[in-house]
Design a protein around this motif. Structure first.
Motif, PDB file in Angstrom:
ATOM      1  N   VAL A  33      -6.681   1.386  -3.053  1.00 34.18           N
ATOM      2  CA  VAL A  33      -6.138   1.676  -1.988  1.00 34.18           C
ATOM      3  C   VAL A  33      -7.447   1.814  -0.930  1.00 34.18           C
ATOM      4  O   VAL A  33      -8.058   1.824  -0.922  1.00 34.18           O
ATOM      5  N   TYR A  43      -4.608   9.272  -0.435  1.00 29.60           N
ATOM      6  CA  TYR A  43      -4.019   8.207  -1.721  1.00 29.60           C
ATOM      7  C   TYR A  43      -5.655   8.234  -2.860  1.00 29.60           C
ATOM      8  O   TYR A  43      -6.459   8.949  -2.524  1.00 29.60           O
ATOM      9  N   ILE A  78       0.406  -1.574   0.252  1.00 27.19           N
ATOM     10  CA  ILE A  78      -0.292   0.193   0.008  1.00 27.19           C
ATOM     11  C   ILE A  78       0.780   1.445  -0.295  1.00 27.19           C
ATOM     12  O   ILE A  78       1.882   2.090   0.842  1.00 27.19           O
TER      13      ILE A  78
END
Length: 282
Positions: free
Chosen positions: A114, A110, A88
């Motif tokens: 994700v 993000y 991640i």
């Protein structure tokens, strides 16, 4: 030591000591751009999975970090953090620091793909500072300290009241006046001192002193620094061009790295002198 409650997922929480080892505080740490840290807190998280075309936000805290937070007139580092186990990746858009808890918080964004439910406290992450921007921010901050030294060498030993080291219009302010007829000549003198200091290739120094030691050493000539405002028993002292003062920022290794900086103007208003500086445009 105070503690924070960290989210571990599935509704489980854990109380963890609230502290971050700040790698940038030492001289060598000014040039650490990547490190590993253990995730100890997740907060400010927007629910759901990252969506295409829309950045979502999350705040993360690690037990150690090379990222310099915004403060002292210096912009915060930016970069990315990557989970070693899951891959991640979060984009670090700003970093802040709490003097109450000694925690460095990485404010991240993000996008698509994700899933925040995959984040777990205790995992190891890689932390990557944008090296080019860090070095630029360090130069602009150090150049502000070079203004301090040049002013001193020109006979103006005035207390600095504010430093703004952002790239758009950097300056240092001092308590006191430079009379109008003297300002143009002083700009010329300061720039002459800049050239001399850069040519001398003076190494940067960083150390910790007790408040008593700092008071005795740095306020010998004039009480320009007020160490009673510091909560910790020791104070980080940075020396740029042999000018030493309390500072929490990142800096260059030597005055030689400040080639190209120049004083661009002086303004005085309400008893405050502002000395503007910048990197000469090519």
């Amino acid at each position: 030591m105070s503690a924070i409650v960290a989210e571990k997922g599935d509704g489980v929480t854990e109380s963890i000591p609230a502290t971050t080892e700040r790698l940038y505080l030492t001289l060598d740490g000014n040039f650490i751009y990547r490190a590993q840290g253990r995730l100890i807190f997740i907060g400010g998280m927007e629910e759901g999975e990252g969506q295409e075309g829309r950045e979502q936000k999350v705040d993360v805290v690690f037990d150690r970090s090379p990222f310099h937070p915004q403060g002292g007139g210096q912009p915060s580092d930016v970069g990315k953090v990557v989970c070693v186990g899951t891959g991640i990746e979060l984009k670090v858009v700003k970093v802040s620091f709490s003097f109450e808890t000694n925690v460095v918080t990485h404010h991240c964004e993000y996008g698509a793909g994700v899933t925040m439910s995959e984040l777990a406290v205790g995992e190891t992450w890689g932390l990557f500072v944008d090296e080019e921007k860090r070095n630029t921010f360090s130069k602009f901050h150090s150049a502000g300290h070079m203004v301090d030294r040049a002013m001193e060498l020109c006979g103006y030993n005035m207390p600095a009241t504010k430093g703004y080291h952002f790239l758009d219009s950097p300056y240092v302010e001092y308590k006191g006046k430079v009379e109008a007829p003297k300002r143009e000549a002083l700009i010329v003198q300061l720039n002459e001192k800049f050239k001399e200091l850069i040519e001398e290739d003076i190494p940067t120094t960083i150390c910790e002193l007790t408040k008593e030691e700092a008071e005795e050493e740095l306020n010998k000539v004039q009480a320009n620094f007020f160490f009673s405002v510091f909560k910790d028993p020791t104070v980080r002292i940075v020396g740029i061009c042999n000018f030493r003062c309390p500072c929490g920022g990142t800096h260059v290794r030597s005055s030689k790295d400040l080639e190209g900086f120049q004083v661009t103007g002086i303004k005085v208003k309400k008893g405050i002198t502002r000395v503007k500086y910048d990197l000469a445009k090519e």
